[in-house]
Design a protein around this motif. Sequence first.
Motif, PDB file in Angstrom:
ATOM      1  N   LEU B  84       0.822  -1.225   0.009  1.00 60.19           N
ATOM      2  CA  LEU B  84      -0.005   0.061  -0.054  1.00 60.19           C
ATOM      3  C   LEU B  84       0.883   1.294  -0.031  1.00 60.19           C
ATOM      4  CD1 LEU B  84      -2.896  -0.923   2.429  1.00 60.19           C
ATOM      5  CD2 LEU B  84      -2.985  -0.972  -0.068  1.00 60.19           C
ATOM      6  N   GLU B  85       2.065   1.384   0.874  1.00 61.05           N
ATOM      7  CA  GLU B  85       2.814   2.129   0.748  1.00 61.05           C
ATOM      8  C   GLU B  85       3.628   2.775  -0.357  1.00 61.05           C
ATOM      9  OE1 GLU B  85       2.989  -0.413   2.967  1.00 61.05           O
ATOM     10  OE2 GLU B  85       5.230  -0.874   3.371  1.00 61.05           O
ATOM     11  N   ASP B  86       3.533   1.818  -1.249  1.00 65.29           N
ATOM     12  CA  ASP B  86       4.142   2.251  -2.556  1.00 65.29           C
ATOM     13  C   ASP B  86       3.353   3.262  -3.588  1.00 65.29           C
ATOM     14  OD1 ASP B  86       5.245  -1.615  -2.926  1.00 65.29           O
ATOM     15  OD2 ASP B  86       5.890   0.537  -2.055  1.00 65.29           O
ATOM     16  N   SER B  87       2.117   3.456  -3.153  1.00 62.55           N
ATOM     17  CA  SER B  87       1.245   4.473  -3.818  1.00 62.55           C
ATOM     18  C   SER B  87       1.886   5.797  -3.849  1.00 62.55           C
ATOM     19  CB  SER B  87      -0.097   4.624  -2.970  1.00 62.55           C
ATOM     20  OG  SER B  87      -0.792   3.411  -3.319  1.00 62.55           O
ATOM     21  N   ALA B  88       2.237   6.132  -5.025  1.00 61.67           N
ATOM     22  CA  ALA B  88       2.995   7.350  -5.329  1.00 61.67           C
ATOM     23  C   ALA B  88       3.235   7.802  -6.874  1.00 61.67           C
ATOM     24  CB  ALA B  88       4.439   7.154  -4.984  1.00 61.67           C
ATOM     25  N   VAL B  89       3.816   8.933  -7.096  1.00 61.58           N
ATOM     26  CA  VAL B  89       3.932   9.167  -8.485  1.00 61.58           C
ATOM     27  C   VAL B  89       5.470   8.827  -8.837  1.00 61.58           C
ATOM     28  CG1 VAL B  89       4.360  10.998 -10.194  1.00 61.58           C
ATOM     29  CG2 VAL B  89       2.408  11.159  -8.708  1.00 61.58           C
ATOM     30  N   TYR B  90       5.721   7.975  -9.780  1.00 59.89           N
ATOM     31  CA  TYR B  90       7.352   7.689 -10.011  1.00 59.89           C
ATOM     32  C   TYR B  90       7.607   8.341 -11.374  1.00 59.89           C
ATOM     33  CZ  TYR B  90       6.629   3.833  -6.672  1.00 59.89           C
ATOM     34  OH  TYR B  90       6.372   3.467  -5.450  1.00 59.89           O
ATOM     35  N   LEU B  91       8.689   9.145 -10.919  1.00 51.30           N
ATOM     36  CA  LEU B  91       9.111  10.246 -11.765  1.00 51.30           C
ATOM     37  C   LEU B  91      10.508   9.592 -12.529  1.00 51.30           C
ATOM     38  CD1 LEU B  91       8.681  13.419  -9.934  1.00 51.30           C
ATOM     39  CD2 LEU B  91       7.603  12.790 -11.987  1.00 51.30           C
ATOM     40  N   CYS B  92      10.788   9.840 -13.967  1.00 47.09           N
ATOM     41  CA  CYS B  92      12.006   9.604 -14.646  1.00 47.09           C
ATOM     42  C   CYS B  92      12.474  10.648 -15.235  1.00 47.09           C
ATOM     43  CB  CYS B  92      11.804   8.545 -15.833  1.00 47.09           C
ATOM     44  SG  CYS B  92      13.096   8.124 -16.594  1.00 47.09           S
ATOM     45  N   ALA B  93      13.754  10.953 -14.865  1.00 43.98           N
ATOM     46  CA  ALA B  93      14.410  12.162 -15.103  1.00 43.98           C
ATOM     47  C   ALA B  93      15.814  11.671 -16.009  1.00 43.98           C
ATOM     48  CB  ALA B  93      14.902  13.087 -13.992  1.00 43.98           C
ATOM     49  N   SER B  94      16.398  12.710 -17.005  1.00 42.93           N
ATOM     50  CA  SER B  94      17.450  12.412 -17.621  1.00 42.93           C
ATOM     51  C   SER B  94      18.441  13.483 -17.662  1.00 42.93           C
ATOM     52  CB  SER B  94      17.171  11.698 -19.000  1.00 42.93           C
ATOM     53  OG  SER B  94      16.614  12.616 -19.824  1.00 42.93           O
ATOM     54  N   SER B  95      19.839  13.229 -17.598  1.00 42.92           N
ATOM     55  CA  SER B  95      20.676  14.488 -18.015  1.00 42.92           C
ATOM     56  C   SER B  95      21.713  14.054 -18.863  1.00 42.92           C
ATOM     57  CB  SER B  95      21.244  14.874 -16.518  1.00 42.92           C
ATOM     58  OG  SER B  95      21.940  13.932 -15.990  1.00 42.92           O
ATOM     59  N   LEU B  96      22.184  15.215 -19.426  1.00 40.32           N
ATOM     60  CA  LEU B  96      23.163  14.567 -20.461  1.00 40.32           C
ATOM     61  C   LEU B  96      24.505  13.814 -19.926  1.00 40.32           C
ATOM     62  CD1 LEU B  96      23.695  15.596 -23.508  1.00 40.32           C
ATOM     63  CD2 LEU B  96      25.258  17.526 -22.525  1.00 40.32           C
ATOM     64  N   ASP B  97      24.949  14.190 -18.641  1.00 36.75           N
ATOM     65  CA  ASP B  97      25.801  13.324 -18.017  1.00 36.75           C
ATOM     66  C   ASP B  97      25.669  13.425 -16.548  1.00 36.75           C
ATOM     67  OD1 ASP B  97      29.135  13.016 -19.176  1.00 36.75           O
ATOM     68  OD2 ASP B  97      28.320  12.011 -17.504  1.00 36.75           O
ATOM     69  N   ASP B  98      26.579  12.839 -15.748  1.00 32.29           N
ATOM     70  CA  ASP B  98      26.213  13.049 -14.229  1.00 32.29           C
ATOM     71  C   ASP B  98      27.203  13.759 -13.655  1.00 32.29           C
ATOM     72  OD1 ASP B  98      28.356  10.024 -13.181  1.00 32.29           O
ATOM     73  OD2 ASP B  98      28.517  11.604 -14.461  1.00 32.29           O
ATOM     74  N   LEU B  99      27.530  14.902 -14.322  1.00 33.25           N
ATOM     75  CA  LEU B  99      28.571  15.963 -13.654  1.00 33.25           C
ATOM     76  C   LEU B  99      27.548  16.844 -12.737  1.00 33.25           C
ATOM     77  CD1 LEU B  99      30.487  17.219 -16.616  1.00 33.25           C
ATOM     78  CD2 LEU B  99      31.175  15.624 -14.702  1.00 33.25           C
ATOM     79  N   GLU B 100      28.018  17.175 -11.551  1.00 35.54           N
ATOM     80  CA  GLU B 100      27.159  17.876 -10.654  1.00 35.54           C
ATOM     81  C   GLU B 100      26.474  19.269 -11.266  1.00 35.54           C
ATOM     82  OE1 GLU B 100      29.731  16.345  -6.773  1.00 35.54           O
ATOM     83  OE2 GLU B 100      30.346  18.252  -7.665  1.00 35.54           O
ATOM     84  N   GLY B 101      25.383  19.427 -11.015  1.00 38.35           N
ATOM     85  CA  GLY B 101      24.855  20.554 -11.625  1.00 38.35           C
ATOM     86  C   GLY B 101      24.131  20.511 -12.922  1.00 38.35           C
ATOM     87  N   ASP B 102      24.470  19.321 -13.704  1.00 37.36           N
ATOM     88  CA  ASP B 102      23.941  18.929 -14.790  1.00 37.36           C
ATOM     89  C   ASP B 102      22.248  19.118 -14.781  1.00 37.36           C
ATOM     90  OD1 ASP B 102      26.177  16.706 -16.616  1.00 37.36           O
ATOM     91  OD2 ASP B 102      26.293  18.646 -16.665  1.00 37.36           O
ATOM     92  N   GLU B 103      21.768  19.499 -15.873  1.00 37.52           N
ATOM     93  CA  GLU B 103      20.206  19.868 -15.540  1.00 37.52           C
ATOM     94  C   GLU B 103      19.472  18.635 -15.822  1.00 37.52           C
ATOM     95  OE1 GLU B 103      18.366  22.759 -17.554  1.00 37.52           O
ATOM     96  OE2 GLU B 103      16.330  22.271 -17.294  1.00 37.52           O
ATOM     97  N   GLN B 104      18.559  18.378 -14.811  1.00 40.10           N
ATOM     98  CA  GLN B 104      17.936  17.010 -15.083  1.00 40.10           C
ATOM     99  C   GLN B 104      16.486  17.273 -15.516  1.00 40.10           C
ATOM    100  OE1 GLN B 104      17.837  14.574 -11.597  1.00 40.10           O
ATOM    101  NE2 GLN B 104      19.863  15.056 -10.864  1.00 40.10           N
TER     102      GLN B 104
END
Lengths: 117, 115
Positions: B84-104
Amino acid sequence: AQSVTQLDSQVPVFEEAPVELRCNYSSSVSVYLFWYVQYPNQGLQLLLKYLSGSTLVKGINGFEAEFNKSQTSFHLRKPSVHISDTAEYFCAVIQAQGKAAGNKLTFGGGTRVLVKP
Amino acid sequence: EAGVAQSPRYKIIEKRQSVAFWCNPISGHATLYWYQQILGQGPKLLIQFQNNGVVDDSQLPKDRFSAERLKGVDSTLKIQPAKLEDSAVYLCASSLDDLEGDEQYFGPGTRLTVT
């Protein structure tokens, strides 16, 4: 570990009035700071971000935010809101740890803005 | 430029059933993220991929959640069995790379209701 606190869960505001959404963070290292907006039944959209440089950051849709390192705050402001600004706003941080593998966002609990005519 | 695509948009299941969500990131984005957003809370990172490798899955409940990104593009997130506690919105995001600050860039999310 870092954390983000958004002090107001809901902010009602009249159209054309100014609005300020408060965000405070805690972290043992430097951080990058972000504000996202989420419209109903949509994903998050980046409003603005602070990585370095000027502490006053301007974003989309007339929003701006000011980074205050001494107060560990990153409050979001808009001088005159529109009905279309009704949405949920999230403050988020990334720890600046100087390594490539990262970019993990930690979000605050959100502030719901309701703009009234 | 096409954004992050997710499907389905809505899913209702009973507890103990299984469910899978699909995400197609922005073309050329090496980094993919899955977040869980419980009603009234901010999103919480579940897992982060860099190409087809896992960078961070420290907050993924591995006894019931699994995720893969086999060819470094699309990704699926599975819950088996759901609670029951898994009820939620599951969001996927992507960024160009994994450098800190890369926009998601975020997809519209999948709203899961577990009854």
